[in-house]
Design a protein around this motif. Structure first.
Motif, mmCIF file in Angstrom:
data_model
loop_
_atom_site.group_PDB
_atom_site.id
_atom_site.type_symbol
_atom_site.label_atom_id
_atom_site.label_comp_id
_atom_site.label_asym_id
_atom_site.label_seq_id
_atom_site.Cartn_x
_atom_site.Cartn_y
_atom_site.Cartn_z
ATOM 1 N N UNK A 48 0.838 -1.194 0.000
ATOM 2 C CA UNK A 48 0.000 0.000 0.000
ATOM 3 C C UNK A 48 0.878 1.251 0.000
ATOM 4 N N UNK A 49 0.315 2.313 -0.547
ATOM 5 C CA UNK A 49 1.001 3.596 -0.527
ATOM 6 C C UNK A 49 0.516 4.344 0.713
ATOM 7 N N UNK A 50 1.444 4.688 1.567
ATOM 8 C CA UNK A 50 1.095 5.356 2.820
ATOM 9 C C UNK A 50 1.611 6.786 2.799
ATOM 10 N N UNK A 51 0.841 7.670 3.377
ATOM 11 C CA UNK A 51 1.231 9.068 3.508
ATOM 12 C C UNK A 51 1.488 9.356 4.980
ATOM 13 N N UNK A 52 2.656 9.886 5.269
ATOM 14 C CA UNK A 52 3.005 10.228 6.649
ATOM 15 C C UNK A 52 2.097 11.369 7.117
ATOM 16 N N UNK A 53 1.457 11.219 8.279
ATOM 17 C CA UNK A 53 0.577 12.290 8.756
ATOM 18 C C UNK A 53 1.332 13.526 9.242
ATOM 19 N N UNK A 54 2.644 13.424 9.422
ATOM 20 C CA UNK A 54 3.411 14.554 9.941
ATOM 21 C C UNK A 54 4.034 15.399 8.822
ATOM 22 N N UNK A 55 4.733 14.722 7.877
ATOM 23 C CA UNK A 55 5.429 15.483 6.835
ATOM 24 C C UNK A 55 4.782 15.286 5.459
ATOM 25 N N UNK A 56 3.778 14.420 5.343
ATOM 26 C CA UNK A 56 3.013 14.162 4.129
ATOM 27 C C UNK A 56 3.847 13.551 2.990
ATOM 28 N N UNK A 57 4.915 12.856 3.341
ATOM 29 C CA UNK A 57 5.710 12.119 2.359
ATOM 30 C C UNK A 57 5.010 10.810 2.068
ATOM 31 N N UNK A 58 4.899 10.451 0.793
ATOM 32 C CA UNK A 58 4.284 9.182 0.425
ATOM 33 C C UNK A 58 5.371 8.133 0.219
ATOM 34 N N UNK A 59 5.071 6.920 0.688
ATOM 35 C CA UNK A 59 6.001 5.810 0.519
ATOM 36 C C UNK A 59 5.197 4.522 0.416
ATOM 37 N N UNK A 60 5.818 3.502 -0.168
ATOM 38 C CA UNK A 60 5.147 2.217 -0.370
ATOM 39 C C UNK A 60 5.660 1.237 0.676
ATOM 40 N N UNK A 61 4.710 0.576 1.341
ATOM 41 C CA UNK A 61 5.045 -0.391 2.386
ATOM 42 C C UNK A 61 4.240 -1.653 2.190
#
Length: 116
Positions: A101-114
């Motif tokens: 899934x592609x997740x968006x960090x709630x703090x810095x809004x960086x998207x990454x795949x995990x």
């Protein structure tokens, strides 16, 4: 009994147990901690004790947050995966069992795949 009082009491008990190793320093330390706790318990200067407790809470905020996250991770270990953001290193949660899934960090809004 506030958080500082609980900490002093548990530290005094730990020092008492350690004093069974025949190191007198632990006995003196446990006695001093117990006396300090008794002084705080019977003191009527409530604003001063509240200031001491709030200063203790401010200084131990990171440690308490770490233990709180550890407890939360253990409680939700079957349903949630906790991920560190690659940019800001903050921890956020993802549901387990969803695959990639592609997740968006709630703090810095960086998207990454995990992978969960």
């Amino acid at each position: 009994m506030d958080e500082l009082g609980k900490f002093l009491l548990s530290a005094a008990i730990a020092c008492m147990v350690a004093s069974f190793s025949h190191v007198r320093l632990f006995w003196f330390l446990s006695t001093a901690l117990l006396l300090w706790e008794l002084f705080r318990m019977y003191s009527r200067n409530y604003p001063a004790r509240a200031r001491e407790n709030s200063a203790f809470l401010r200084k131990t905020e990171k440690q308490r947050a770490w233990f709180s996250l550890l407890d939360k991770r253990w409680t939700n270990r079957h349903t949630t995966r906790y991920i560190k953001c690659p940019r800001c290193r903050k921890v956020f949660s993802l549901p387990k069992g969803k695959g990639k899934i592609r997740a968006t960090c709630p703090h810095c809004h960086k998207q990454s795949i995990h992978t969960t």
